[in-house]
Design a protein around this motif. Structure first.
Motif, PDB file in Angstrom:
ATOM      1  N   PRO A 181       0.796  -1.243   0.000  1.00 50.71           N
ATOM      2  CA  PRO A 181       0.000   0.000   0.000  1.00 50.71           C
ATOM      3  C   PRO A 181       0.827   1.290   0.000  1.00 50.71           C
ATOM      4  O   PRO A 181       0.459   2.250  -0.676  1.00 50.71           O
ATOM      5  CB  PRO A 181      -0.843  -0.115   1.272  1.00 50.71           C
ATOM      6  CG  PRO A 181      -0.974  -1.589   1.498  1.00 50.71           C
ATOM      7  CD  PRO A 181       0.342  -2.170   1.035  1.00 50.71           C
ATOM      8  N   ASP A 182       1.943   1.324   0.730  1.00 48.43           N
ATOM      9  CA  ASP A 182       2.725   2.570   0.771  1.00 48.43           C
ATOM     10  C   ASP A 182       3.336   2.900  -0.591  1.00 48.43           C
ATOM     11  O   ASP A 182       3.401   4.077  -0.979  1.00 48.43           O
ATOM     12  CB  ASP A 182       3.792   2.532   1.867  1.00 48.43           C
ATOM     13  CG  ASP A 182       4.782   1.387   1.718  1.00 48.43           C
ATOM     14  OD1 ASP A 182       4.416   0.318   1.191  1.00 48.43           O
ATOM     15  OD2 ASP A 182       5.943   1.566   2.158  1.00 48.43           O
ATOM     16  N   ILE A 183       3.739   1.900  -1.350  1.00 47.35           N
ATOM     17  CA  ILE A 183       4.283   2.140  -2.694  1.00 47.35           C
ATOM     18  C   ILE A 183       3.148   2.515  -3.642  1.00 47.35           C
ATOM     19  O   ILE A 183       3.302   3.394  -4.504  1.00 47.35           O
ATOM     20  CB  ILE A 183       5.059   0.913  -3.212  1.00 47.35           C
ATOM     21  CG1 ILE A 183       6.246   0.589  -2.290  1.00 47.35           C
ATOM     22  CG2 ILE A 183       5.512   1.115  -4.647  1.00 47.35           C
ATOM     23  CD1 ILE A 183       7.281   1.686  -2.154  1.00 47.35           C
ATOM     24  N   ARG A 184       1.985   1.900  -3.492  1.00 41.74           N
ATOM     25  CA  ARG A 184       0.824   2.262  -4.307  1.00 41.74           C
ATOM     26  C   ARG A 184       0.466   3.730  -4.085  1.00 41.74           C
ATOM     27  O   ARG A 184       0.129   4.443  -5.029  1.00 41.74           O
ATOM     28  CB  ARG A 184      -0.373   1.374  -3.967  1.00 41.74           C
ATOM     29  CG  ARG A 184      -0.176  -0.074  -4.385  1.00 41.74           C
ATOM     30  CD  ARG A 184      -1.322  -0.924  -3.890  1.00 41.74           C
ATOM     31  NE  ARG A 184      -1.091  -2.333  -4.135  1.00 41.74           N
ATOM     32  CZ  ARG A 184      -1.974  -3.150  -4.658  1.00 41.74           C
ATOM     33  NH1 ARG A 184      -3.187  -2.721  -4.981  1.00 41.74           N
ATOM     34  NH2 ARG A 184      -1.687  -4.411  -4.860  1.00 41.74           N
ATOM     35  N   GLN A 185       0.586   4.182  -2.848  1.00 41.76           N
ATOM     36  CA  GLN A 185       0.299   5.585  -2.534  1.00 41.76           C
ATOM     37  C   GLN A 185       1.311   6.502  -3.219  1.00 41.76           C
ATOM     38  O   GLN A 185       0.940   7.552  -3.771  1.00 41.76           O
ATOM     39  CB  GLN A 185       0.306   5.805  -1.015  1.00 41.76           C
ATOM     40  CG  GLN A 185      -0.123   7.180  -0.590  1.00 41.76           C
ATOM     41  CD  GLN A 185      -1.546   7.515  -1.018  1.00 41.76           C
ATOM     42  OE1 GLN A 185      -2.431   6.681  -0.975  1.00 41.76           O
ATOM     43  NE2 GLN A 185      -1.751   8.739  -1.464  1.00 41.76           N
ATOM     44  N   TYR A 201       1.695  10.119 -10.189  1.00 40.95           N
ATOM     45  CA  TYR A 201       1.001  10.190 -11.472  1.00 40.95           C
ATOM     46  C   TYR A 201      -0.405  10.761 -11.393  1.00 40.95           C
ATOM     47  O   TYR A 201      -1.085  10.853 -12.421  1.00 40.95           O
ATOM     48  CB  TYR A 201       0.974   8.805 -12.129  1.00 40.95           C
ATOM     49  CG  TYR A 201       2.371   8.319 -12.435  1.00 40.95           C
ATOM     50  CD1 TYR A 201       3.156   8.963 -13.395  1.00 40.95           C
ATOM     51  CD2 TYR A 201       2.923   7.253 -11.745  1.00 40.95           C
ATOM     52  CE1 TYR A 201       4.447   8.548 -13.661  1.00 40.95           C
ATOM     53  CE2 TYR A 201       4.221   6.824 -12.011  1.00 40.95           C
ATOM     54  CZ  TYR A 201       4.968   7.475 -12.962  1.00 40.95           C
ATOM     55  OH  TYR A 201       6.245   7.064 -13.223  1.00 40.95           O
ATOM     56  N   GLY A 202      -0.845  11.148 -10.196  1.00 42.03           N
ATOM     57  CA  GLY A 202      -2.171  11.746 -10.072  1.00 42.03           C
ATOM     58  C   GLY A 202      -3.295  10.801 -10.437  1.00 42.03           C
ATOM     59  O   GLY A 202      -4.285  11.217 -11.035  1.00 42.03           O
ATOM     60  N   VAL A 203      -3.140   9.538 -10.095  1.00 48.05           N
ATOM     61  CA  VAL A 203      -4.171   8.529 -10.341  1.00 48.05           C
ATOM     62  C   VAL A 203      -4.537   7.881  -9.008  1.00 48.05           C
ATOM     63  O   VAL A 203      -3.760   7.924  -8.054  1.00 48.05           O
ATOM     64  CB  VAL A 203      -3.704   7.442 -11.339  1.00 48.05           C
ATOM     65  CG1 VAL A 203      -3.469   8.030 -12.718  1.00 48.05           C
ATOM     66  CG2 VAL A 203      -2.456   6.738 -10.848  1.00 48.05           C
ATOM     67  N   GLN A 204      -5.698   7.273  -8.956  1.00 48.70           N
ATOM     68  CA  GLN A 204      -6.125   6.591  -7.742  1.00 48.70           C
ATOM     69  C   GLN A 204      -5.807   5.108  -7.857  1.00 48.70           C
ATOM     70  O   GLN A 204      -6.536   4.366  -8.503  1.00 48.70           O
ATOM     71  CB  GLN A 204      -7.629   6.815  -7.507  1.00 48.70           C
ATOM     72  CG  GLN A 204      -8.105   6.349  -6.158  1.00 48.70           C
ATOM     73  CD  GLN A 204      -7.396   7.054  -4.999  1.00 48.70           C
ATOM     74  OE1 GLN A 204      -7.185   8.263  -5.019  1.00 48.70           O
ATOM     75  NE2 GLN A 204      -6.991   6.292  -4.006  1.00 48.70           N
ATOM     76  N   VAL A 205      -4.706   4.700  -7.257  1.00 47.96           N
ATOM     77  CA  VAL A 205      -4.306   3.302  -7.266  1.00 47.96           C
ATOM     78  C   VAL A 205      -4.982   2.609  -6.084  1.00 47.96           C
ATOM     79  O   VAL A 205      -4.856   3.069  -4.954  1.00 47.96           O
ATOM     80  CB  VAL A 205      -2.774   3.148  -7.149  1.00 47.96           C
ATOM     81  CG1 VAL A 205      -2.375   1.686  -7.128  1.00 47.96           C
ATOM     82  CG2 VAL A 205      -2.060   3.881  -8.273  1.00 47.96           C
ATOM     83  N   PRO A 206      -5.713   1.512  -6.318  1.00 45.18           N
ATOM     84  CA  PRO A 206      -6.336   0.805  -5.197  1.00 45.18           C
ATOM     85  C   PRO A 206      -5.276   0.242  -4.263  1.00 45.18           C
ATOM     86  O   PRO A 206      -4.224  -0.212  -4.707  1.00 45.18           O
ATOM     87  CB  PRO A 206      -7.146  -0.302  -5.870  1.00 45.18           C
ATOM     88  CG  PRO A 206      -6.535  -0.474  -7.210  1.00 45.18           C
ATOM     89  CD  PRO A 206      -5.943   0.844  -7.591  1.00 45.18           C
ATOM     90  N   LEU A 207      -5.554   0.279  -2.964  1.00 39.79           N
ATOM     91  CA  LEU A 207      -4.586  -0.195  -1.978  1.00 39.79           C
ATOM     92  C   LEU A 207      -4.638  -1.704  -1.795  1.00 39.79           C
ATOM     93  O   LEU A 207      -3.769  -2.278  -1.139  1.00 39.79           O
ATOM     94  CB  LEU A 207      -4.806   0.516  -0.641  1.00 39.79           C
ATOM     95  CG  LEU A 207      -4.638   2.036  -0.694  1.00 39.79           C
ATOM     96  CD1 LEU A 207      -4.863   2.644   0.684  1.00 39.79           C
ATOM     97  CD2 LEU A 207      -3.266   2.429  -1.238  1.00 39.79           C
ATOM     98  N   TRP A 248      -4.680  -3.989 -12.235  1.00 39.87           N
ATOM     99  CA  TRP A 248      -5.196  -2.620 -12.282  1.00 39.87           C
ATOM    100  C   TRP A 248      -4.421  -1.818 -13.326  1.00 39.87           C
ATOM    101  O   TRP A 248      -5.001  -1.086 -14.132  1.00 39.87           O
ATOM    102  CB  TRP A 248      -5.079  -1.958 -10.897  1.00 39.87           C
ATOM    103  CG  TRP A 248      -5.373  -0.497 -10.925  1.00 39.87           C
ATOM    104  CD1 TRP A 248      -6.598   0.100 -10.807  1.00 39.87           C
ATOM    105  CD2 TRP A 248      -4.430   0.566 -11.118  1.00 39.87           C
ATOM    106  NE1 TRP A 248      -6.472   1.466 -10.918  1.00 39.87           N
ATOM    107  CE2 TRP A 248      -5.143   1.774 -11.113  1.00 39.87           C
ATOM    108  CE3 TRP A 248      -3.050   0.621 -11.302  1.00 39.87           C
ATOM    109  CZ2 TRP A 248      -4.535   3.017 -11.275  1.00 39.87           C
ATOM    110  CZ3 TRP A 248      -2.442   1.844 -11.477  1.00 39.87           C
ATOM    111  CH2 TRP A 248      -3.175   3.023 -11.456  1.00 39.87           C
ATOM    112  N   LEU A 249      -3.087  -1.965 -13.325  1.00 40.29           N
ATOM    113  CA  LEU A 249      -2.226  -1.193 -14.227  1.00 40.29           C
ATOM    114  C   LEU A 249      -2.531  -1.481 -15.695  1.00 40.29           C
ATOM    115  O   LEU A 249      -2.428  -0.582 -16.534  1.00 40.29           O
ATOM    116  CB  LEU A 249      -0.753  -1.491 -13.917  1.00 40.29           C
ATOM    117  CG  LEU A 249       0.284  -0.673 -14.670  1.00 40.29           C
ATOM    118  CD1 LEU A 249       0.143   0.815 -14.359  1.00 40.29           C
ATOM    119  CD2 LEU A 249       1.684  -1.161 -14.337  1.00 40.29           C
TER     120      LEU A 249
END
Length: 184
Positions: A38-42, A48-54, A61-62
Motif C-alpha cells: 500500500p505505501d508504494i501504491r500511494q 502520477y495523479g491517479v487513484q491506485v487501489p490499496l 489494475w495497471l
C-alpha cells in the motif's frame, strides 16, 4: 515463486566466468512483477495523479491504466529501486530479455516467425502507454553498442504494440544503473 536468484557459490559458465544470477529452469524469460504494498501504491498515486487501489492486484489494475508510464529495466534490484520512488519499474532478465524470438520445436531451438513481448511485459504494452527504457549506462563501448541495439529492438516491438517509447539517460558519473542513480 522464485523469479531470479543469486547463488552464494555460483557455477562457472563455459567461458570460465561465474554466473551472477540464475532463474528457474524451464521458466523462460518473463518480466518480474513483485507484490506492490500500500505505501508504494500511494507513492505511485501521488506521482502520477491517479487513484491506485490499496488492495487487489496492482498489475491487473495497471493493465487498464495506460496513462501510467512503465520503466522496463535490467534486473529486479533496479525495478524495486524505481518502485521505492513511486515509479513503475518492471524487471527484465537482461537487456535482450524483453522479446521472445525463439521457440523449441521437436527439441530444436528455432527462430519464431512472429516475435512477441515476454509475459508480464506484453500485458502492459497497450496503446498509448509510455514506456521508458531504463537500461544501464555502461562504460565499455562494445557493451554500450550492445545495449543500444537491445534498446532499439525492444523499442520497436513496444511501439508495434502502440506504446510511446523513450530512453532514460543519465551521466555515467551518477552511476551505471538506475539503482545507483537513486542512491546518489
Amino acid at each position: 515463486s522464485i523469479w531470479q536468484g543469486k547463488a552464494e557459490f555460483p557455477r562457472i559458465d563455459k567461458d570460465g566466468h561465474p554466473v551472477k544470477y540464475e532463474y528457474p529452469m524451464g521458466q523462460g524469460a518473463t518480466a518480474y512483477r513483485p507484490p506492490i504494498p500500500p505505501d508504494i501504491r500511494q507513492l505511485i498515486s501521488e506521482r502520477y495523479g491517479v487513484q491506485v487501489p490499496l488492495e487487489g492486484s496492482f498489475w491487473e489494475w495497471l493493465q487498464h491504466h495506460p496513462e501510467v508510464p512503465v520503466l522496463p529495466t535490467e534486473g529486479a534490484k533496479k525495478a524495486l529501486s524505481l518502485l521505492s520512488q513511486g515509479y513503475v519499474g518492471l524487471a527484465l532478465l537482461g537487456v535482450n530479455s524483453g522479446v521472445l524470438k525463439n521457440e523449441t520445436i521437436g527439441g530444436e531451438k528455432v527462430r519464431k516467425l512472429h516475435p512477441e513481448l515476454v509475459p508480464g511485459l506484453n500485458a502492459l504494452a497497450t496503446s498509448g502507454r509510455p514506456m521508458i527504457l531504463a537500461f544501464d549506462q555502461d562504460a565499455k563501448p562494445k557493451t554500450r553498442q550492445n545495449v543500444t541495439r537491445a534498446q532499439l529492438d525492444l523499442a520497436f516491438w513496444l511501439s508495434q504494440a502502440g506504446c510511446t517509447v523513450s530512453l532514460a539517460q543519465w551521466n555515467q558519473s551518477e552511476g551505471k544503473g538506475i539503482d545507483d542513480v537513486i542512491v546518489q
